[in-house]
Write an enzyme that holds these catalytic residues in place. Structure first.
Site, PDB file in Angstrom:
ATOM      1  CE1 TYR A  93      -0.192  89.910  18.847  1.00 48.76           C
ATOM      2  CE2 TYR A  93      -1.577  91.308  20.207  1.00 48.76           C
ATOM      3  CZ  TYR A  93      -0.730  90.228  20.078  1.00 48.76           C
ATOM      4  OH  TYR A  93      -0.417  89.478  21.186  1.00 48.76           O
ATOM      5  CE  LYS A 132       8.956  77.960  12.839  1.00 44.65           C
ATOM      6  NZ  LYS A 132       9.962  77.054  13.424  1.00 44.65           N
ATOM      7  CG  ASP A 191      11.557  76.943  16.547  1.00 44.46           C
ATOM      8  OD1 ASP A 191      12.335  77.848  16.180  1.00 44.46           O
ATOM      9  OD2 ASP A 191      11.353  75.906  15.874  1.00 44.46           O
ATOM     10  CG  ASP A 235       1.583  88.554  23.614  1.00 47.24           C
ATOM     11  OD1 ASP A 235       1.618  89.218  24.664  1.00 47.24           O
ATOM     12  OD2 ASP A 235       0.780  87.623  23.422  1.00 47.24           O
ATOM     13  CG  ASP A 250       3.162  86.458  29.136  1.00 46.59           C
ATOM     14  OD1 ASP A 250       3.210  87.699  29.030  1.00 46.59           O
ATOM     15  OD2 ASP A 250       2.144  85.851  29.541  1.00 46.59           O
TER      16      ASP A 250
HETATM   17  C1  IPM Z   1       0.134  92.164  26.301  1.00 44.99           C
HETATM   18  C2  IPM Z   1      -1.200  91.480  26.218  1.00 44.99           C
HETATM   19  C3  IPM Z   1      -1.971  91.952  24.990  1.00 44.99           C
HETATM   20  C4  IPM Z   1      -1.141  91.596  23.781  1.00 44.99           C
HETATM   21  C5  IPM Z   1      -3.400  91.380  24.872  1.00 44.99           C
HETATM   22  C6  IPM Z   1      -4.235  91.739  26.072  1.00 44.99           C
HETATM   23  C7  IPM Z   1      -4.088  91.808  23.612  1.00 44.99           C
HETATM   24  O1  IPM Z   1      -1.035  90.102  26.220  1.00 44.99           O
HETATM   25  O2  IPM Z   1       0.164  93.400  26.418  1.00 44.99           O
HETATM   26  O3  IPM Z   1       1.170  91.479  26.285  1.00 44.99           O
HETATM   27  O4  IPM Z   1      -1.210  90.470  23.283  1.00 44.99           O
HETATM   28  O5  IPM Z   1      -0.384  92.445  23.328  1.00 44.99           O
HETATM   29 MN    MN Z   2       1.003  89.463  26.541  1.00 42.62          MN
END
Ligand code: IPM
Ligand code: MN
Ligand code: NAD
Length: 360
Positions: free
Chosen positions: A139, A196, A229, A253, A257
């Site tokens: 990042y 990883k 993974d 990140d 999700d």
């Molecule tokens: C999050 C988002 C951000 C990240 C993006 C928008 C840069 O996906 O806050 O999880 O990857 O951190």
């Molecule tokens: Mn994200």
């Protein structure tokens, strides 16, 4: 005897783009209903402002946030009209990096079995937290391109891992266990480091070594390691063994999700970007969701739970607990948006939670 009542706290509100502009007003409504002694100031940072006058973050913007506010509540950043996404990078990653908010804390809790896509999984089975390194890794956008646009193009994206950065995030994960309980009331007691290192040996080596060294200082906390993974597979097969997961910026990140999926989707997930002792920033895990923006469809629970997390961080424990309880009750009673099976709109869910919070 409770902890002393916190004095008035100053909160910067940055709704941002898309559904950020819809869910943050709901979170604010709920904060007000909770009676927490806060004063809020709204900032118009986001795509509209950028398209209007070219400003992403005004001069001394981060200094102002750090100096004049106790916390920041942000929505989401990203707008299809800004193809480069430069404003999101400068505002969101800017806050994380320039304010050195190194610990991205993302709790993963299932409020009701009906929300989880896995069979036979109860709320007690999904109760963990991801501690994501928030200021380094890929990042940092280090690297560059050479011969761009030609058949010989080279693109280098470097993964920056500093000894200081890796140490402090791993230590944060261990210390987190000493201050946080699981749903059953017991202290968190297991830290899993995810990397990883079988393929990325330079960075992996540093993480592995630091993890081993720091864990020796916390003999009561048990440790485990998984490659990212395998962890993804385990998370959807059986999330029960997870407690505290510490990992780098990008893996954090991605797995959050995935973990949001276990909670009922992105609309349910909360997060804090924290540097102990500094002004920290709280935001839902989801993005600006352009396809559903402006339609009163967005689930505000992630933002409302984020507000609760922020209030807890600021010392408003009772108010925070009350908000969490109201969201739980909303889920149980089906007072929800369509993404999690309800029929209400964003505002109506916000109204319901605010009214419930205000009743106590
Ligand atoms: C999050 C988002 C951000 C990240 C993006 C928008 C840069 O996906 O806050 O999880 O990857 O951190
Ligand atoms: Mn994200
Ligand atoms: P997204 O989180 O915006 O949406 C992913 C999916 O989840 C979509 O189907 C969306 O409709 C759904 N969703 C998300 N939040 C929801 C909610 N509260 N209620 C109901 N459904 C919800 O991710 P994306 O589509 O990959 O990204 C859209 C934009 O947001 C991009 O510009 C991206 O860079 C940005 N983004 C910003 C942040 C942030 O500011 N923290 C986080 C992620 C993505």
């Amino acid at each position: 005897m409770g902890s002393p009542k916190p004095s008035k706290k100053r909160i910067a509100i940055i709704p941002g783009d898309g559904i950020g502009q819809e869910v943050i007003p709901q979170a604010l409504k709920v904060i007000r209903a909770s009676g927490a002694d806060v004063i809020t100031t709204e900032f118009d940072w986001g795509a509209d402002r950028y398209l209007r006058d070219g400003t992403t973050v005004p001069a001394d913007g981060f200094a102002t946030l750090g100096r004049d506010f106790d916390a920041i509540l942000a929505g989401a950043f990203g707008d299809p009209r800004v193809k480069t996404n430069i404003h999101a990078k400068e505002i969101l990653l800017g806050m994380r990096f320039k304010m050195d908010l190194y610990a991205n804390v993302r709790p993963v809790r299932l409020l009701d079995a009906a929300l989880c896509p896995l069979k036979g999984v109860e709320p007690k089975d999904v109760d963990f937290v991801v501690i994501r390194e928030n200021t380094e890794g890929v990042y940092t956008d280090s690297g560059g391109v050479f011969k761009q646009g030609t058949p010989d193009e080279i693109a280098i994206q470097e993964d920056i891992n500093t000894s200081k950065g890796v140490e402090r995030i791993i230590r944060y994960a261990f210390e987190y266990c000493e201050r946080h309980t699981k749903l059953d009331g017991t202290l968190r007691s297991r830290v899993l480091m995810c990397d990883k290192s079988n393929a990325m040996t330079h960075a992996g080596g540093l993480w592995q070594r630091m993890f081993k060294e720091i864990s020796a200082e916390y003999p009561k906390i048990s440790t485990q390691h998984m490659y990212v993974d395998a962890l993804c597979m385990q998370m959807v097969r059986d999330p029960r063994p997870f407690d505290v997961i510490v990992t780098n910026n990008m893996f954090g990140d991605i797995i959050t999700d995935l973990a949001a999926g276990l909670q009922g989707g992105l609309g349910m997930a909360a997060s804090g970007n924290i540097h102990p002792g500094k002004t920290s920033m709280f935001e839902p895990v989801h993005g600006s969701a352009p396809p559903i923006a402006g339609k009163n469809l967005a689930n505000p629970f992630g933002a409302i739970l984020t507000a609760a997390m922020m209030l807890g961080h600021l010392g408003f424990t009772r108010e925070s607990d009350r908000i969490e309880a109201a969201v739980l009750e909303g889920v149980r009673q089906g007072k929800t948006t369509q993404d999690i099976g309800g029929t209400l709109g964003t505002r109506e869910v916000g109204d319901w939670v605010a009214e419930r919070v205000g009743q106590h």
